[in-house]
Design an enzyme around this catalytic site. Structure first.
Site, short mmCIF file in Angstrom:
data_model
loop_
_atom_site.label_atom_id
_atom_site.label_comp_id
_atom_site.label_asym_id
_atom_site.label_seq_id
_atom_site.Cartn_x
_atom_site.Cartn_y
_atom_site.Cartn_z
N LEU B 283 -50.33 -7.76 -0.09
CA LEU B 283 -49.44 -8.92 0.03
C LEU B 283 -50.16 -10.27 0.05
CD1 LEU B 283 -49.88 -9.20 3.22
CD2 LEU B 283 -47.78 -7.89 3.43
N HIS B 284 -51.39 -10.30 -0.40
CA HIS B 284 -52.10 -11.60 -0.48
C HIS B 284 -51.84 -12.44 0.77
CE1 HIS B 284 -52.36 -11.94 -5.20
NE2 HIS B 284 -53.24 -11.09 -4.69
N ILE B 440 -46.01 -14.36 0.18
CA ILE B 440 -44.93 -14.46 -0.80
C ILE B 440 -45.25 -13.62 -2.03
CG2 ILE B 440 -43.83 -16.64 -0.19
CD1 ILE B 440 -45.85 -18.04 -1.97
N HIS B 441 -46.37 -12.88 -1.97
CA HIS B 441 -46.78 -12.03 -3.10
C HIS B 441 -46.86 -10.58 -2.63
CE1 HIS B 441 -49.31 -15.69 -4.71
NE2 HIS B 441 -48.01 -15.90 -4.79
N LEU B 442 -45.80 -9.81 -2.84
CA LEU B 442 -45.85 -8.41 -2.42
C LEU B 442 -45.99 -7.54 -3.67
CD1 LEU B 442 -43.50 -9.95 -0.38
CD2 LEU B 442 -44.22 -7.94 0.87
#
Lengths: 160, 509
Positions: B283-284, B440-442
């Site tokens: 997830l960054h 916000i990156h999954l």
């Protein structure tokens, strides 16, 4: 309607303590609660119920704080309420985490009030209007052409 | 009356409906909308189902809470449970997360593609992907900002990073003469951000696709091994369940994002022999440093995010400055009451910046009875160390830019008033549980791999052992991209749609 009865009372006092003092001006607290109510409406029912329960828990757990002398948050004066929440938020663990999340949610609602935004110098609408107009003045031909191309045919020309 | 041809919302539906099509697509974000446009162009009869509502450009304003309620899942308050927990946000509206993201459009780095290829994904080298990146960029007007649209906050951060001698790149974004309104996360009020809402969704609809908004898919249906469609229900105002929806289709494409996609597949009774469905979540993780300057920064006047510091990419670190609206900033500020008010009084002198960490994929999505899809994530020690290093590097750049003091994303850590103090504060161990993270990156929960023992889908997104069932979102990624993932999702969807069209006779679509 999630915020009613004792939950609303607890949420109101919580908002008065965690938001900047300006929250007490006029009907701001009511409007923060109104915004909060709308936010809670976007949550899953289970989460909504959990939030309501946490408000009540925070209110009642104040009784255990030394300066509260057995009173809940809603009955504490500002100084004692502030000391209780400071202690709660600083504690490691789940209780502090939950209280911290609620604090975030409530202060977000506060800074959505137009007057709270103006007080910190945030007034984006005239700016957005101006730069949007400038965009159209400078680039309207390119924008129109691109918009018109959204539905234009674009098949793959080659086969792999 | 629908504003787009082929769009049906909950208010348009009076009773249960049953419809037929060639391909049904679940989700209208970067993957789903792209698939819809590509398949529709090839003449496939497409239905797209979107759980969120249709919100046109004209409806977007500067009220962040309203945007969170209407455009995001769960009011933007998703939480990956762990120590620390990680807040995450996903779009839930027609256009998906592309409506509310910052619009950063970067090609998947060659080293990442090479790693994926070495791991068992075919046709994914840089030359293989080049035509899809080019098509994605053309379709979404990817390019650099016009002059005069970059805010002072971004310029300060760039200046600080360049003063340190670090590599800084201007952002490539999917924008058509972005005006720099800094309203990306509330929905672009000019339509300059070329999200799916204004590109692939209207394109697909103009080519004959149908779109059902406000409709949640409950299950993928099957007969034997083959898929037969999906079932779901419309969502009435206030979240009440509305009429039922049955779509009979010969191909099902699931593009609900890395949380909802594995959850839907699992509750439909699908299992992967690899055991990786719902696992492998990256997830960054991001952290935010709040810097106070003496000068007026007024960071909300200018594009949301203009530059990326790429100096530390080999370490898996990307540094950026991103302006936050007052509610979002207040939500992460320490303190309460008067103290919070005093911090927020300096809103116009604040720059917010921080690292994005290319993490090791230790999360998981599970369906929990009564709660639905839940995310669990364990931050590894090495990722935690990189978060701390990223925060220190961000702080160094901010001090080099002239910041007077920094608030750090670690509970209980005092503010830093200079680079020496920052170094000293971070030389002590930072407890993992004290780190404030968001995402916000999954990615990665239905990863592709040609070997069914190692991946959920094959290299083109088809679920192993279930002909006609495809995945088309960031779930497919075998690992983190290390950069903003939107263009990778779009390019993969274009590539996989093309493959599907070339094999359409298999599925009779």
């Amino acid at each position: 309607m999630v915020l009613r009865g004792p939950v609303r009372t607890a949420a109101r006092r919580f908002a008065e303590v965690v938001c900047p003092p300006g929250v007490r001006a006029g009907d701001r607290t009511d409007r923060v609660l109104g915004e909060l109510e709308l936010m809670l409406g976007a949550l899953q029912p289970t989460a909504r119920t959990a939030v309501a329960a946490v408000f009540v828990l925070i209110d009642q757990a104040a009784r255990l704080h030394p300066r509260a002398r057995g009173r809940r948050l809603g009955r504490l004066d500002d100084e004692a309420a502030d000391a209780y929440l400071r202690a709660l938020l600083a504690r490691p663990g789940t209780a502090a985490q939950l209280a911290g999340r609620l604090k975030s949610l409530v202060v977000m609602c506060y800074y959505e009030l137009p007057e709270a935004r103006r007080e910190i110098g945030y007034d984006p609408d005239p700016y957005i209007t101006a730069v949007s107009r400038r965009r159209l003045d400078r680039y309207s031909a390119d924008i129109r052409a691109t918009e018109a191309g959204v539905a234009a045919p674009d098949p793959w020309q080659d086969r792999r | 009356m629908s504003p787009l041809p082929g769009l049906v919302g909950q208010a348009d539906v009076g009773g249960d409906i049953v419809v037929d099509c060639g391909a049904v697509i679940v989700g209208s974000g970067a993957g789903g909308a792209t698939m819809a446009a590509e398949l529709s162009e090839a003449g496939v009869d497409v239905i797209v189902i979107e759980e969120g509502g249709y919100h046109p450009t004209e409806s977007f304003g500067t009220n962040s809470c309203r945007a969170l309620r209407t455009l995001y899942r769960d009011g933007g308050g998703g939480m990956a449970v762990g120590r620390p927990s990680v807040l995450f946000a996903e779009g839930r509206c027609v256009g998906g997360s592309t409506v509310v993201n910052g619009g950063m459009s970067w090609r998947t780095p060659a080293r990442v593609l090479a790693r994926w290829a070495a791991g068992g994904v075919t046709a994914i080298s840089e030359p293989d992907m080049e035509p899809y990146f080019a098509r994605a960029e053309g379709r979404h007007s990817v390019g650099l900002q016009d002059p005069g649209t970059v805010g002072r906050d971004s310029e300060l951060f760039r200046g600080g990073a360049e003063a340190k001698g670090w590599t800084v790149l201007p952002n490539r974004r999917n924008q058509l003469h972005c005006a720099g309104t800094n309203n990306c996360t509330n929905g672009c009020p000019t339509g300059a951000k070329r999200s799916m809402l204004v590109t692939s969704v209207p394109r697909a609809l103009s080519l004959g696709a149908r779109l059902f908004a406000d409709c949640r898919v409950d299950r993928v249906t099957r007969s034997g091994a083959a898929v037969t469609g999906v079932t779901g229900h419309f969502i009435r105002q206030g979240g009440r369940a509305g009429p039922r929806m049955t779509v009979r289709a010969r191909a099902v494409i699931v593009a609900g994002g890395a949380v909802q996609t594995p959850a839907l597949l699992a509750r439909s009774g699908l299992r992967s022999a690899s055991g990786t469905l719902g696992r492998n979540l990256s997830l960054h993780p991001n952290a935010t440093v709040i810097a106070f300057f003496d000068e007026d920064v007024t960071g909300w006047q200018g594009v949301h995010q203009a530059f990326q510091v790429r100096e530390f990419t080999p370490e898996g670190l990307l540094l950026t400055a991103t302006n936050l609206t007052p509610p979002m900033l207040a939500g992460i500020m320490p303190g309460h009451g008067r103290e919070l008010g005093e911090l927020m009084a300096d809103y116009n002198r604040v720059v917010t910046a921080g690292p994005l960490v290319s993490d090791s994929g230790t999360g998981r999505v599970r369906n929990v009875p009564g709660l639905g899809a839940q995310v669990f994530y364990r931050l590894t020690d090495s990722d935690a160390a990189r978060v701390v290093r990223g925060v220190e590097l961000t702080g160094q750049a901010l001090f080099a830019a002239g910041a007077r003091r920094l608030l750090l994303p670690f509970d209980g850590t005092p503010e830093a008033r200079g680079p020496g103090e920052l170094r000293r504060l971070l030389s002590r161990p930072v407890p993992k549980r004290s780190i404030q993270l968001y995402s916000i990156h999954l990615m990665g929960t239905a990863r592709m791999n040609d070997d069914p023992r190692r991946g959920v889908t094959d290299s083109f997104g088809e679920f192993h052992g279930v002909p006609g069932l495809f995945v088309a979102d960031a779930s497919l990624f075998p690992g983190p991209t290390g950069i903003n993932p939107m263009e990778t999702v779009i390019a993969l969807a274009m590539r996989n749609a093309r493959q599907l069209v070339e094999r359409r006779s298999r599925y009779a679509i």
